[in-house]
Design a protein around this motif. Structure first.
Motif, mmCIF file in Angstrom:
data_model
loop_
_atom_site.group_PDB
_atom_site.id
_atom_site.type_symbol
_atom_site.label_atom_id
_atom_site.label_comp_id
_atom_site.label_asym_id
_atom_site.label_seq_id
_atom_site.Cartn_x
_atom_site.Cartn_y
_atom_site.Cartn_z
ATOM 1 N N TYR A 91 47.584 20.636 31.083
ATOM 2 C CA TYR A 91 47.254 21.448 29.911
ATOM 3 C C TYR A 91 47.246 20.616 28.629
ATOM 4 C CZ TYR A 91 47.483 24.854 26.199
ATOM 5 O OH TYR A 91 47.226 25.554 25.046
ATOM 6 N N ASN A 92 48.212 19.723 28.487
ATOM 7 C CA ASN A 92 48.342 18.938 27.260
ATOM 8 C C ASN A 92 47.472 17.692 27.229
ATOM 9 O OD1 ASN A 92 50.449 20.292 25.565
ATOM 10 N ND2 ASN A 92 51.532 20.171 27.509
ATOM 11 N N GLY A 93 46.774 17.415 28.313
ATOM 12 C CA GLY A 93 45.885 16.256 28.337
ATOM 13 C C GLY A 93 46.600 14.928 28.427
ATOM 14 N N ASN A 94 47.820 14.913 28.941
ATOM 15 C CA ASN A 94 48.567 13.675 29.103
ATOM 16 C C ASN A 94 48.098 13.015 30.409
ATOM 17 O OD1 ASN A 94 50.439 11.627 29.478
ATOM 18 N ND2 ASN A 94 52.151 12.839 28.692
ATOM 19 N N ALA A 95 47.002 12.282 30.310
ATOM 20 C CA ALA A 95 46.328 11.738 31.490
ATOM 21 C C ALA A 95 47.190 10.732 32.252
ATOM 22 C CB ALA A 95 44.990 11.112 31.096
ATOM 23 N N ASN A 96 47.915 9.874 31.548
ATOM 24 C CA ASN A 96 48.750 8.883 32.246
ATOM 25 C C ASN A 96 49.833 9.559 33.079
ATOM 26 O OD1 ASN A 96 47.351 6.683 31.236
ATOM 27 N ND2 ASN A 96 48.687 6.501 29.457
ATOM 28 N N LEU A 97 50.500 10.534 32.486
ATOM 29 C CA LEU A 97 51.541 11.258 33.210
ATOM 30 C C LEU A 97 50.934 12.075 34.342
ATOM 31 C CD1 LEU A 97 54.485 12.068 33.553
ATOM 32 C CD2 LEU A 97 54.096 13.879 31.851
ATOM 33 N N PHE A 98 49.822 12.729 34.063
ATOM 34 C CA PHE A 98 49.162 13.541 35.086
ATOM 35 C C PHE A 98 48.787 12.680 36.297
ATOM 36 C CE2 PHE A 98 45.371 15.467 37.000
ATOM 37 C CZ PHE A 98 45.874 16.722 37.305
ATOM 38 N N ARG A 99 48.159 11.525 36.056
ATOM 39 C CA ARG A 99 47.771 10.629 37.161
ATOM 40 C C ARG A 99 48.995 10.211 37.964
ATOM 41 N NH1 ARG A 99 43.616 7.745 38.766
ATOM 42 N NH2 ARG A 99 42.404 8.035 36.883
ATOM 43 N N TYR A 100 50.057 9.848 37.275
ATOM 44 C CA TYR A 100 51.279 9.448 37.973
ATOM 45 C C TYR A 100 51.784 10.577 38.870
ATOM 46 C CZ TYR A 100 56.215 8.724 38.810
ATOM 47 O OH TYR A 100 57.439 8.638 39.427
ATOM 48 N N LEU A 101 51.891 11.767 38.331
ATOM 49 C CA LEU A 101 52.452 12.895 39.091
ATOM 50 C C LEU A 101 51.602 13.259 40.296
ATOM 51 C CD1 LEU A 101 53.540 15.089 36.071
ATOM 52 C CD2 LEU A 101 55.072 13.931 37.684
ATOM 53 N N GLY A 118 44.928 24.718 33.561
ATOM 54 C CA GLY A 118 45.445 23.892 32.467
ATOM 55 C C GLY A 118 44.428 22.851 32.033
ATOM 56 N N ALA A 119 43.737 22.255 32.995
ATOM 57 C CA ALA A 119 42.707 21.262 32.680
ATOM 58 C C ALA A 119 41.526 21.910 31.964
ATOM 59 C CB ALA A 119 42.244 20.563 33.951
ATOM 60 N N ILE A 120 41.222 23.157 32.304
ATOM 61 C CA ILE A 120 40.117 23.882 31.665
ATOM 62 C C ILE A 120 40.479 24.275 30.236
ATOM 63 C CG2 ILE A 120 38.869 26.095 31.672
ATOM 64 C CD1 ILE A 120 38.922 25.875 34.794
ATOM 65 N N THR A 121 41.654 24.827 30.045
ATOM 66 C CA THR A 121 42.016 25.385 28.747
ATOM 67 C C THR A 121 42.564 24.362 27.765
ATOM 68 O OG1 THR A 121 44.202 26.009 29.571
ATOM 69 C CG2 THR A 121 42.467 27.686 29.672
ATOM 70 N N GLY A 122 43.025 23.232 28.256
ATOM 71 C CA GLY A 122 43.637 22.291 27.328
ATOM 72 C C GLY A 122 43.338 20.832 27.596
ATOM 73 N N GLY A 123 43.512 20.401 28.836
ATOM 74 C CA GLY A 123 43.443 18.983 29.159
ATOM 75 C C GLY A 123 42.069 18.364 29.054
ATOM 76 N N GLY A 124 41.049 19.121 29.417
ATOM 77 C CA GLY A 124 39.676 18.678 29.251
ATOM 78 C C GLY A 124 39.241 17.548 30.164
ATOM 79 N N ILE A 125 38.253 16.822 29.695
ATOM 80 C CA ILE A 125 37.566 15.801 30.500
ATOM 81 C C ILE A 125 38.510 14.714 31.022
ATOM 82 C CG2 ILE A 125 35.792 14.000 30.435
ATOM 83 C CD1 ILE A 125 34.158 15.911 28.624
ATOM 84 N N PRO A 126 39.449 14.176 30.238
ATOM 85 C CA PRO A 126 40.321 13.129 30.798
ATOM 86 C C PRO A 126 41.070 13.580 32.055
ATOM 87 C CG PRO A 126 40.576 13.230 28.419
ATOM 88 C CD PRO A 126 39.734 14.410 28.813
ATOM 89 N N ILE A 127 41.536 14.820 32.064
ATOM 90 C CA ILE A 127 42.251 15.327 33.233
ATOM 91 C C ILE A 127 41.263 15.581 34.371
ATOM 92 C CG2 ILE A 127 43.673 17.219 34.131
ATOM 93 C CD1 ILE A 127 45.151 15.310 32.159
ATOM 94 N N TRP A 128 40.099 16.121 34.047
ATOM 95 C CA TRP A 128 39.096 16.384 35.087
ATOM 96 C C TRP A 128 38.600 15.095 35.740
ATOM 97 C CZ3 TRP A 128 37.928 20.309 37.970
ATOM 98 C CH2 TRP A 128 38.356 21.566 37.573
ATOM 99 N N LYS A 129 38.528 14.012 35.012
ATOM 100 C CA LYS A 129 38.130 12.735 35.618
ATOM 101 C C LYS A 129 39.111 12.348 36.725
ATOM 102 C CE LYS A 129 35.484 10.703 31.870
ATOM 103 N NZ LYS A 129 35.378 9.635 30.863
#
Length: 180
Positions: A65-75, A94-105
C-alpha cells in the motif's frame, strides 16, 4: 494491563513506520523474533492483520500500500507471501490503491498471473479495481497493466461499458478502447 496496552500500541506504530519507510534489514531483524508464518489462513484478520500476531502479513500488505518497493520485494521473496491465495487480494488491493507501478513491477516479475486475478465472489478483476479504486496514478497504472498484457476479456461486461459505469474519465476510456 495498561503497560501491555502501551507496549502493543508502540509495536503497532513501529511496524507501521517500518512498512512505510523501513528497510529489508530492519524487517529481517524484527521478523527474526517471529516464526515464519507458512501458508496461514488470514481470513479471521481481514482486512488488515495485526502486526503483533501476524507481522509478516501486516508488513507485506502495508508495504504494498505504501509503495515501499525494497521492503515489499524482500518480504515476498524471503517469505513467499505472493503465493498465499488468502493473502493475495489484500496485497493486490494495496498495490492498486497506494503502491502503484513500482509494486506491480515486482508482482509481475514474480507472479505474472496476478495481473488477471478475479477478486473473490466475482467482484471484478484487477483492471476493474484499478479504474474504481486506483490512486492518483490510476491512469498510468492501468496503462502499465495493459502494456504488460492484462486481459480485458476478464472484465465483467464489455470493458468500455464497465469502466464507464465505474466512473472512468474520457482519457481512460480512450486508452482502453485502443486495447479492445
Amino acid at each position: 494491563m495498561k503497560l501491555r496496552s502501551l507496549l502493543e500500541t508502540q509495536v503497532r506504530h513501529l511496524y507501521t513506520q517500518l512498512a512505510q519507510h523501513g528497510s529489508p534489514e530492519t524487517a529481517a531483524f524484527l521478523l527474526s523474533r517471529h516464526p515464519n508464518p507458512g501458508p496461514p489462513d488470514f481470513s479471521e484478520h481481514l482486512p488488515r492483520s495485526d502486526p503483533i500476531h501476524h507481522p509478516h502479513d501486516f508488513l507485506v500488505r502495508e508495504a504494498a500500500y505504501n509503495g515501499n518497493a525494497n521492503l515489499f520485494r524482500y518480504l515476498v521473496t524471503e517469505y513467499h507471501l505472493l503465493s498465499h491465495s488468502s493473502n493475495i487480494e489484500y496485497i493486490l488491493f494495496g498495490a492498486i490503491t497506494g503502491g502503484g507501478i513500482p509494486i506491480w513491477k515486482i508482482i509481475l516479475e514474480l507472479e505474472p498471473q496476478w495481473k488477471d486475478h478475479e477478486f473473490y465472489e466475482h467482484h471484478g478483476v484487477v483492471l476493474e479495481k484499478v479504474v474504481e479504486y486506483g490512486g492518483p496514478d490510476k491512469k498510468d497504472l492501468l496503462q502499465f497493466l495493459l502494456e504488460e498484457g492484462a486481459d480485458l476479456g476478464g472484465v465483467t461486461e464489455p470493458p468500455l461499458k464497465t469502466f464507464r459505469a465505474l466512473g472512468a474519465g474520457k482519457e481512460i476510456l480512450e486508452m482502453v478502447e485502443r486495447y479492445c
